[in-house]
Design a protein around this motif. Structure first.
Motif, PDB file in Angstrom:
ATOM      1  N   GLY A  49      -3.523 -12.641   1.473  1.00 12.77           N
ATOM      2  CA  GLY A  49      -2.210 -12.044   1.699  1.00 12.77           C
ATOM      3  C   GLY A  49      -2.243 -10.527   1.629  1.00 12.77           C
ATOM      4  O   GLY A  49      -1.519  -9.849   2.365  1.00 12.77           O
ATOM      5  N   ALA A  50      -3.113 -10.007   0.759  1.00 13.02           N
ATOM      6  CA  ALA A  50      -3.228  -8.543   0.657  1.00 13.02           C
ATOM      7  C   ALA A  50      -3.776  -7.932   1.939  1.00 13.02           C
ATOM      8  O   ALA A  50      -3.512  -6.757   2.236  1.00 13.02           O
ATOM      9  CB  ALA A  50      -4.127  -8.178  -0.519  1.00 13.02           C
ATOM     10  N   LEU A  51      -4.546  -8.723   2.714  1.00  9.30           N
ATOM     11  CA  LEU A  51      -5.061  -8.218   3.990  1.00  9.30           C
ATOM     12  C   LEU A  51      -3.936  -7.953   4.979  1.00  9.30           C
ATOM     13  O   LEU A  51      -4.083  -7.128   5.890  1.00  9.30           O
ATOM     14  CB  LEU A  51      -6.042  -9.220   4.604  1.00  9.30           C
ATOM     15  CG  LEU A  51      -7.407  -9.351   3.924  1.00  9.30           C
ATOM     16  CD1 LEU A  51      -8.177 -10.509   4.545  1.00  9.30           C
ATOM     17  CD2 LEU A  51      -8.198  -8.067   4.074  1.00  9.30           C
ATOM     18  N   MET A  52      -2.821  -8.641   4.833  1.00  7.50           N
ATOM     19  CA  MET A  52      -1.710  -8.502   5.764  1.00  7.50           C
ATOM     20  C   MET A  52      -0.843  -7.285   5.478  1.00  7.50           C
ATOM     21  O   MET A  52       0.011  -6.926   6.297  1.00  7.50           O
ATOM     22  CB  MET A  52      -0.828  -9.759   5.721  1.00  7.50           C
ATOM     23  CG  MET A  52      -1.576 -11.056   6.018  1.00  7.50           C
ATOM     24  SD  MET A  52      -2.216 -11.141   7.698  1.00  7.50           S
ATOM     25  CE  MET A  52      -3.980 -10.870   7.389  1.00  7.50           C
ATOM     26  N   ILE A  53      -1.036  -6.642   4.333  1.00 15.04           N
ATOM     27  CA  ILE A  53      -0.194  -5.505   3.948  1.00 15.04           C
ATOM     28  C   ILE A  53      -0.858  -4.213   4.406  1.00 15.04           C
ATOM     29  O   ILE A  53      -1.995  -3.937   4.012  1.00 15.04           O
ATOM     30  CB  ILE A  53       0.023  -5.471   2.423  1.00 15.04           C
ATOM     31  CG1 ILE A  53       0.635  -6.790   1.944  1.00 15.04           C
ATOM     32  CG2 ILE A  53       0.909  -4.298   2.032  1.00 15.04           C
ATOM     33  CD1 ILE A  53       0.776  -6.880   0.437  1.00 15.04           C
ATOM     34  N   PRO A  54      -0.216  -3.410   5.241  1.00 11.05           N
ATOM     35  CA  PRO A  54      -0.808  -2.122   5.643  1.00 11.05           C
ATOM     36  C   PRO A  54      -1.016  -1.211   4.447  1.00 11.05           C
ATOM     37  O   PRO A  54      -0.186  -1.160   3.526  1.00 11.05           O
ATOM     38  CB  PRO A  54       0.230  -1.545   6.616  1.00 11.05           C
ATOM     39  CG  PRO A  54       1.077  -2.703   7.025  1.00 11.05           C
ATOM     40  CD  PRO A  54       1.086  -3.660   5.871  1.00 11.05           C
ATOM     41  N   ALA A  55      -2.120  -0.500   4.453  1.00 12.80           N
ATOM     42  CA  ALA A  55      -2.431   0.383   3.323  1.00 12.80           C
ATOM     43  C   ALA A  55      -1.378   1.467   3.163  1.00 12.80           C
ATOM     44  O   ALA A  55      -1.065   1.876   2.032  1.00 12.80           O
ATOM     45  CB  ALA A  55      -3.809   1.003   3.530  1.00 12.80           C
ATOM     46  N   THR A  56      -0.823   1.943   4.267  1.00  8.37           N
ATOM     47  CA  THR A  56       0.190   3.008   4.173  1.00  8.37           C
ATOM     48  C   THR A  56       1.465   2.527   3.484  1.00  8.37           C
ATOM     49  O   THR A  56       2.180   3.334   2.886  1.00  8.37           O
ATOM     50  CB  THR A  56       0.538   3.523   5.579  1.00  8.37           C
ATOM     51  OG1 THR A  56       0.902   2.418   6.418  1.00  8.37           O
ATOM     52  CG2 THR A  56      -0.659   4.234   6.206  1.00  8.37           C
TER      53      THR A  56
ATOM     54  N   LEU B  35       1.603   0.835   0.872  1.00  7.67           N
ATOM     55  CA  LEU B  35       1.398   0.850  -0.582  1.00  7.67           C
ATOM     56  C   LEU B  35       1.320   2.253  -1.159  1.00  7.67           C
ATOM     57  O   LEU B  35       1.212   2.403  -2.383  1.00  7.67           O
ATOM     58  CB  LEU B  35       0.095   0.098  -0.913  1.00  7.67           C
ATOM     59  CG  LEU B  35       0.034  -1.379  -0.501  1.00  7.67           C
ATOM     60  CD1 LEU B  35      -1.347  -1.946  -0.801  1.00  7.67           C
ATOM     61  CD2 LEU B  35       1.107  -2.184  -1.207  1.00  7.67           C
ATOM     62  N   VAL B  36       1.354   3.266  -0.311  1.00  4.74           N
ATOM     63  CA  VAL B  36       1.156   4.633  -0.802  1.00  4.74           C
ATOM     64  C   VAL B  36       2.280   5.053  -1.743  1.00  4.74           C
ATOM     65  O   VAL B  36       2.022   5.607  -2.823  1.00  4.74           O
ATOM     66  CB  VAL B  36       1.035   5.609   0.384  1.00  4.74           C
ATOM     67  CG1 VAL B  36       1.074   7.054  -0.113  1.00  4.74           C
ATOM     68  CG2 VAL B  36      -0.264   5.358   1.138  1.00  4.74           C
ATOM     69  N   ILE B  37       3.511   4.822  -1.348  1.00  2.89           N
ATOM     70  CA  ILE B  37       4.644   5.230  -2.191  1.00  2.89           C
ATOM     71  C   ILE B  37       4.657   4.466  -3.519  1.00  2.89           C
ATOM     72  O   ILE B  37       4.825   5.083  -4.586  1.00  2.89           O
ATOM     73  CB  ILE B  37       5.977   5.055  -1.437  1.00  2.89           C
ATOM     74  CG1 ILE B  37       5.973   5.908  -0.161  1.00  2.89           C
ATOM     75  CG2 ILE B  37       7.146   5.457  -2.341  1.00  2.89           C
ATOM     76  CD1 ILE B  37       5.718   7.375  -0.396  1.00  2.89           C
ATOM     77  N   PRO B  38       4.482   3.135  -3.531  1.00  3.91           N
ATOM     78  CA  PRO B  38       4.372   2.449  -4.834  1.00  3.91           C
ATOM     79  C   PRO B  38       3.226   2.971  -5.688  1.00  3.91           C
ATOM     80  O   PRO B  38       3.366   3.089  -6.916  1.00  3.91           O
ATOM     81  CB  PRO B  38       4.166   0.985  -4.444  1.00  3.91           C
ATOM     82  CG  PRO B  38       4.781   0.856  -3.096  1.00  3.91           C
ATOM     83  CD  PRO B  38       4.533   2.149  -2.420  1.00  3.91           C
ATOM     84  N   ILE B  39       2.093   3.264  -5.062  1.00  5.82           N
ATOM     85  CA  ILE B  39       0.966   3.810  -5.822  1.00  5.82           C
ATOM     86  C   ILE B  39       1.326   5.175  -6.401  1.00  5.82           C
ATOM     87  O   ILE B  39       0.998   5.477  -7.562  1.00  5.82           O
ATOM     88  CB  ILE B  39      -0.284   3.915  -4.928  1.00  5.82           C
ATOM     89  CG1 ILE B  39      -0.822   2.518  -4.604  1.00  5.82           C
ATOM     90  CG2 ILE B  39      -1.374   4.747  -5.605  1.00  5.82           C
ATOM     91  CD1 ILE B  39      -1.969   2.514  -3.628  1.00  5.82           C
ATOM     92  N   PHE B  40       2.009   5.993  -5.618  1.00  8.64           N
ATOM     93  CA  PHE B  40       2.422   7.312  -6.125  1.00  8.64           C
ATOM     94  C   PHE B  40       3.357   7.180  -7.324  1.00  8.64           C
ATOM     95  O   PHE B  40       3.210   7.897  -8.327  1.00  8.64           O
ATOM     96  CB  PHE B  40       3.106   8.108  -5.014  1.00  8.64           C
ATOM     97  CG  PHE B  40       3.730   9.385  -5.487  1.00  8.64           C
ATOM     98  CD1 PHE B  40       2.944  10.500  -5.749  1.00  8.64           C
ATOM     99  CD2 PHE B  40       5.097   9.476  -5.690  1.00  8.64           C
ATOM    100  CE1 PHE B  40       3.510  11.690  -6.193  1.00  8.64           C
ATOM    101  CE2 PHE B  40       5.672  10.646  -6.138  1.00  8.64           C
ATOM    102  CZ  PHE B  40       4.876  11.763  -6.392  1.00  8.64           C
ATOM    103  N   ILE B  41       4.303   6.259  -7.236  1.00 11.34           N
ATOM    104  CA  ILE B  41       5.233   6.061  -8.357  1.00 11.34           C
ATOM    105  C   ILE B  41       4.483   5.578  -9.590  1.00 11.34           C
ATOM    106  O   ILE B  41       4.730   6.037 -10.722  1.00 11.34           O
ATOM    107  CB  ILE B  41       6.343   5.070  -7.954  1.00 11.34           C
ATOM    108  CG1 ILE B  41       7.185   5.652  -6.824  1.00 11.34           C
ATOM    109  CG2 ILE B  41       7.222   4.730  -9.154  1.00 11.34           C
ATOM    110  CD1 ILE B  41       8.225   4.689  -6.272  1.00 11.34           C
TER     111      ILE B  41
END
Length: 303
Positions: free
Chosen positions: A134-141, A143-149
């Motif tokens: 399922g993680a393969l289906m999520i674009p890396a971009t 996740l950028v904002i959640p990672i930043f938070i």
């Protein structure tokens, strides 16, 4: 029908078959030629542009796809070493660091996770692996904002950890290693090692790991390229220019050159810097190509 007529008929059929066979070869070769031109044209343009000065890039007499009268590659490299106190080479070193540490870390985790999913049975294995898929289906971009938070909440923004930690997880690498282990690593070989008294760690290091070398090389190359080309995440989580990778640094220079007529024009540094930045990747692929190509065939052989 006499012998002469049969011979003429057979010759006509042979000629027609040869024409059909030749025609069937023309189209694939034509497609390959078009694909080669399509992929190599930008690389050729970058090589040519890296040898031009600012005036040569916009006013050169030879056009955009050929070398100018003035070969300015040496001057461009000299300017790269002095512009903004030589920060370009700091960006190159940062990219090396992010790519090497991130590539090794992502490969290590992918190898262990893929090996575990393929060769061990434990409760919830299929559920956990479906989460990886399922993680393969999520674009890396995305996740950028959640990672930043998340990094902001734990005080890691504007540090190398904000770039490295997300790079250590590679769902595709885990998936690839699991598929490779299932197809190319016989269970009988591992059972024989255990019967001979080898522990799980020794079986993994001395039996399984050498067989997994082609797949490991493939995952490592893909991880290194992904970390080297990483742009959006470092741009969001980093604000100190000394921590920028080469992708973000060159984008800053490009934005400065595009700001308007009153801005500093350093297009020659952008093009020559971009050309230098792809050289390490080309060298890596050339050095590791034989391991990578071997892995493509080895995975198709079943015990």
């Amino acid at each position: 029908m006499n012998k002469t007529s049969r011979r003429a008929t057979n010759d006509a059929r042979t000629t027609a078959a040869q024409h059909i066979k030749t025609g069937s070869r023309v189209l694939p070769h034509l497609i390959l030629v078009v694909a080669i031109v399509y992929f190599l044209a930008p690389v050729w343009w970058l090589l040519v542009a890296a040898t031009k000065s600012n005036s040569g890039l916009f006013l050169g007499s030879a056009g955009p796809m050929w070398f100018d009268r003035t070969f300015a590659l040496g001057d461009n490299l000299a300017q790269l070493s002095t512009y903004q106190s030589g920060i370009y080479w700091r960006w190159i070193l940062n990219s090396f660091f992010y790519a090497l540490v991130g590539g090794v870390g992502a490969t290590t985790i992918s190898v262990m996770a893929g090996y575990g999913f393929a060769k061990y049975k434990f409760k919830g294995r299929d559920v956990y692996f479906n989460i990886v898929l399922g993680a393969l289906m999520i674009p890396a971009t995305a996740l950028v904002i959640p990672i930043f938070i998340l990094m902001s909440n734990i005080g890691m923004t504007n540090t190398v950890w904000a770039v490295l930690l997300p790079s250590l997880l590679s769902p595709f690498g885990t998936y690839l290693m699991r598929i490779y282990c299932m197809s190319s690593l016989p269970d009988e070989m591992m059972e024989a090692a255990r019967v001979d008294g080898a522990g799980e760690l020794r079986t993994f290091l001395q039996i399984s790991l050498p067989i997994m070398t082609p797949a490991i090389t493939t995952v490592f190359l893909l991880s290194v390229v992904g970390c080297w080309n990483n742009f959006f995440l470092p741009q969001v989580v980093l604000s100190d220019p000394k921590l920028f990778p080469i992708t973000v640094g060159l984008t800053q220079w490009q934005a400065r050159s595009s700001a308007g007529s009153g801005a500093e024009q350093i297009w020659n540094l952008v093009t020559s810097g971009a050309f230098v930045s792809i050289v390490p990747l080309v060298i890596s692929f050339l050095l590791l190509q034989r391991y990578w190509v071997g892995g493509l065939a080895a995975g198709a052989v079943k015990a």
